[in-house]
Design a protein around this motif. Structure first.
Motif, PDB file in Angstrom:
ATOM      1  N   MET A  70       0.819  -1.214   0.000  1.00 20.75           N
ATOM      2  CA  MET A  70       0.000   0.000   0.000  1.00 20.75           C
ATOM      3  C   MET A  70       0.850   1.259   0.000  1.00 20.75           C
ATOM      4  N   ARG A  71       1.901   1.245   0.816  1.00 22.98           N
ATOM      5  CA  ARG A  71       2.703   2.454   0.919  1.00 22.98           C
ATOM      6  C   ARG A  71       3.369   2.773  -0.401  1.00 22.98           C
ATOM      7  N   ASP A  72       3.578   1.758  -1.257  1.00 24.43           N
ATOM      8  CA  ASP A  72       4.191   2.003  -2.548  1.00 24.43           C
ATOM      9  C   ASP A  72       3.291   2.850  -3.441  1.00 24.43           C
ATOM     10  N   VAL A  73       1.989   2.679  -3.340  1.00 27.90           N
ATOM     11  CA  VAL A  73       1.052   3.469  -4.143  1.00 27.90           C
ATOM     12  C   VAL A  73       1.190   4.950  -3.789  1.00 27.90           C
ATOM     13  N   MET A  74       1.220   5.254  -2.513  1.00 26.15           N
ATOM     14  CA  MET A  74       1.353   6.638  -2.069  1.00 26.15           C
ATOM     15  C   MET A  74       2.706   7.202  -2.503  1.00 26.15           C
ATOM     16  N   ARG A  75       3.740   6.409  -2.318  1.00 25.91           N
ATOM     17  CA  ARG A  75       5.085   6.854  -2.729  1.00 25.91           C
ATOM     18  C   ARG A  75       5.147   7.108  -4.227  1.00 25.91           C
ATOM     19  N   GLU A  76       4.535   6.222  -5.005  1.00 20.55           N
ATOM     20  CA  GLU A  76       4.534   6.393  -6.458  1.00 20.55           C
ATOM     21  C   GLU A  76       3.828   7.683  -6.861  1.00 20.55           C
ATOM     22  N   ARG A  77       2.731   7.984  -6.197  1.00 21.08           N
ATOM     23  CA  ARG A  77       2.009   9.237  -6.479  1.00 21.08           C
ATOM     24  C   ARG A  77       2.886  10.444  -6.180  1.00 21.08           C
ATOM     25  N   ILE A  78       3.569  10.401  -5.041  1.00 20.77           N
ATOM     26  CA  ILE A  78       4.430  11.523  -4.649  1.00 20.77           C
ATOM     27  C   ILE A  78       5.605  11.645  -5.621  1.00 20.77           C
ATOM     28  N   ASN A  79       6.220  10.512  -5.962  1.00 18.22           N
ATOM     29  CA  ASN A  79       7.345  10.535  -6.903  1.00 18.22           C
ATOM     30  C   ASN A  79       6.919  11.055  -8.278  1.00 18.22           C
ATOM     31  N   ALA A  80       5.756  10.605  -8.744  1.00 23.13           N
ATOM     32  CA  ALA A  80       5.264  11.060 -10.051  1.00 23.13           C
ATOM     33  C   ALA A  80       4.981  12.554 -10.027  1.00 23.13           C
ATOM     34  N   ALA A  81       4.414  13.031  -8.927  1.00 28.81           N
ATOM     35  CA  ALA A  81       4.128  14.462  -8.808  1.00 28.81           C
ATOM     36  C   ALA A  81       5.427  15.269  -8.770  1.00 28.81           C
ATOM     37  N   LEU A  82       6.439  14.733  -8.095  1.00 26.09           N
ATOM     38  CA  LEU A  82       7.733  15.417  -8.037  1.00 26.09           C
ATOM     39  C   LEU A  82       8.366  15.489  -9.428  1.00 26.09           C
ATOM     40  N   LYS A  83       8.325  14.401 -10.163  1.00 28.00           N
ATOM     41  CA  LYS A  83       8.895  14.399 -11.519  1.00 28.00           C
ATOM     42  C   LYS A  83       8.167  15.397 -12.408  1.00 28.00           C
ATOM     43  N   ALA A  84       6.844  15.436 -12.301  1.00 28.74           N
ATOM     44  CA  ALA A  84       6.060  16.385 -13.101  1.00 28.74           C
ATOM     45  C   ALA A  84       6.412  17.818 -12.724  1.00 28.74           C
TER      46      ALA A  84
ATOM     47  N   GLU B 278       8.053  20.748 -15.062  1.00 29.30           N
ATOM     48  CA  GLU B 278       7.393  22.050 -15.224  1.00 29.30           C
ATOM     49  C   GLU B 278       8.224  23.192 -14.647  1.00 29.30           C
ATOM     50  N   GLY B 279       9.246  22.869 -13.881  1.00 28.35           N
ATOM     51  CA  GLY B 279      10.072  23.902 -13.274  1.00 28.35           C
ATOM     52  C   GLY B 279       9.400  24.595 -12.094  1.00 28.35           C
ATOM     53  N   ASP B 280       8.471  23.913 -11.436  1.00 23.65           N
ATOM     54  CA  ASP B 280       7.739  24.464 -10.291  1.00 23.65           C
ATOM     55  C   ASP B 280       8.567  24.243  -9.018  1.00 23.65           C
ATOM     56  N   LYS B 281       9.344  25.250  -8.653  1.00 17.09           N
ATOM     57  CA  LYS B 281      10.278  25.108  -7.534  1.00 17.09           C
ATOM     58  C   LYS B 281       9.575  24.900  -6.191  1.00 17.09           C
ATOM     59  N   ARG B 282       8.489  25.637  -5.948  1.00 17.63           N
ATOM     60  CA  ARG B 282       7.760  25.507  -4.675  1.00 17.63           C
ATOM     61  C   ARG B 282       7.228  24.084  -4.523  1.00 17.63           C
ATOM     62  N   ARG B 283       6.627  23.570  -5.582  1.00 11.02           N
ATOM     63  CA  ARG B 283       6.064  22.218  -5.553  1.00 11.02           C
ATOM     64  C   ARG B 283       7.175  21.175  -5.361  1.00 11.02           C
ATOM     65  N   CYS B 284       8.283  21.334  -6.065  1.00 11.46           N
ATOM     66  CA  CYS B 284       9.418  20.409  -5.906  1.00 11.46           C
ATOM     67  C   CYS B 284       9.910  20.391  -4.466  1.00 11.46           C
ATOM     68  N   ALA B 285      10.117  21.563  -3.912  1.00  8.24           N
ATOM     69  CA  ALA B 285      10.636  21.658  -2.545  1.00  8.24           C
ATOM     70  C   ALA B 285       9.663  21.020  -1.547  1.00  8.24           C
ATOM     71  N   THR B 286       8.380  21.280  -1.732  1.00  8.41           N
ATOM     72  CA  THR B 286       7.373  20.732  -0.814  1.00  8.41           C
ATOM     73  C   THR B 286       7.319  19.213  -0.919  1.00  8.41           C
ATOM     74  N   LEU B 287       7.329  18.696  -2.133  1.00 10.65           N
ATOM     75  CA  LEU B 287       7.266  17.244  -2.314  1.00 10.65           C
ATOM     76  C   LEU B 287       8.530  16.560  -1.798  1.00 10.65           C
ATOM     77  N   ARG B 288       9.656  17.223  -1.897  1.00  7.40           N
ATOM     78  CA  ARG B 288      10.891  16.661  -1.319  1.00  7.40           C
ATOM     79  C   ARG B 288      10.789  16.609   0.205  1.00  7.40           C
ATOM     80  N   LEU B 289      10.178  17.640   0.794  1.00  6.39           N
ATOM     81  CA  LEU B 289       9.960  17.625   2.248  1.00  6.39           C
ATOM     82  C   LEU B 289       9.068  16.459   2.650  1.00  6.39           C
ATOM     83  N   VAL B 290       8.038  16.209   1.852  1.00 10.46           N
ATOM     84  CA  VAL B 290       7.133  15.084   2.125  1.00 10.46           C
ATOM     85  C   VAL B 290       7.920  13.774   2.051  1.00 10.46           C
ATOM     86  N   GLN B 291       8.701  13.609   0.998  1.00 10.60           N
ATOM     87  CA  GLN B 291       9.493  12.383   0.852  1.00 10.60           C
ATOM     88  C   GLN B 291      10.437  12.198   2.035  1.00 10.60           C
ATOM     89  N   THR B 292      11.077  13.273   2.452  1.00 10.71           N
ATOM     90  CA  THR B 292      12.017  13.203   3.567  1.00 10.71           C
ATOM     91  C   THR B 292      11.302  12.818   4.857  1.00 10.71           C
TER      92      THR B 292
END
Length: 168
Positions: free
Chosen positions: A1-15, A19-33
């Protein structure tokens, strides 16, 4: 189950990176961390990482932290920083299940208190366990706990309706 959530977060980070969205990248990296930190702590305690419910709890905590920070920034006149915190909240919220409204949460808490026949503050734990099993990730359990506590305090916490367990 946790892989599904991780995959969503990873896919959102790649997107976001594409797109060059720095705020979104930084926030998603914080979530991953935050998730990786919790997993490391779980493994140190002999567990096999974290499940999706725990990831949801992490996300809810991150949102609460940003709400507090945004309020503090607003009260000190730092509106640009408050806005950044709110943007991060919205990014994190995307990964949570649809949350129950305040009215729905109130009704559900009332029903749960009745369903398990709770009669006082000593029953808060039973109520919260029931809510967590019935509605994982769908409500703010800190807020729900406050609602249940108020209901049980009004119901029998002060009256001691059973007369037992009052002298703990």
């Amino acid at each position: 189950m946790r892989d599904v959530m991780r995959e969503r977060i990873n896919a959102a980070l790649k997107a976001a990176q594409d797109e060059g969205d720095k705020r979104r990248c930084a926030t998603l990296r914080l979530v991953q961390t935050a998730v990786k930190d919790r997993e490391a702590a779980a493994r140190e305690n002999g567990k096999d990482g974290v499940n999706e419910t725990e990831v949801i709890e992490i996300l809810q905590k991150m949102i609460r932290q940003r709400e507090t920070s945004a309020e503090e920034f607003e009260s000190s006149g730092q509106l640009d920083l408050a806005e950044q915190e709110r943007e991060e909240q919205e990014i994190i919220r995307e990964f949570l299940p649809v949350q129950l409204s305040d009215e729905e949460m109130q009704k559900i808490c009332e029903e749960t208190v009745k369903d398990i026949d709770a009669h006082g503050l000593r029953d808060i734990g039973r109520c919260m366990n029931e809510l967590k099993s019935r509605y994982p990730g769908k409500m703010d359990f800190v807020q729900a706990s406050c609602l249940v506590k108020d209901m049980l305090r009004a119901d029998g916490g002060e009256q001691g309706s059973t007369g037992t367990g009052k002298q703990d």
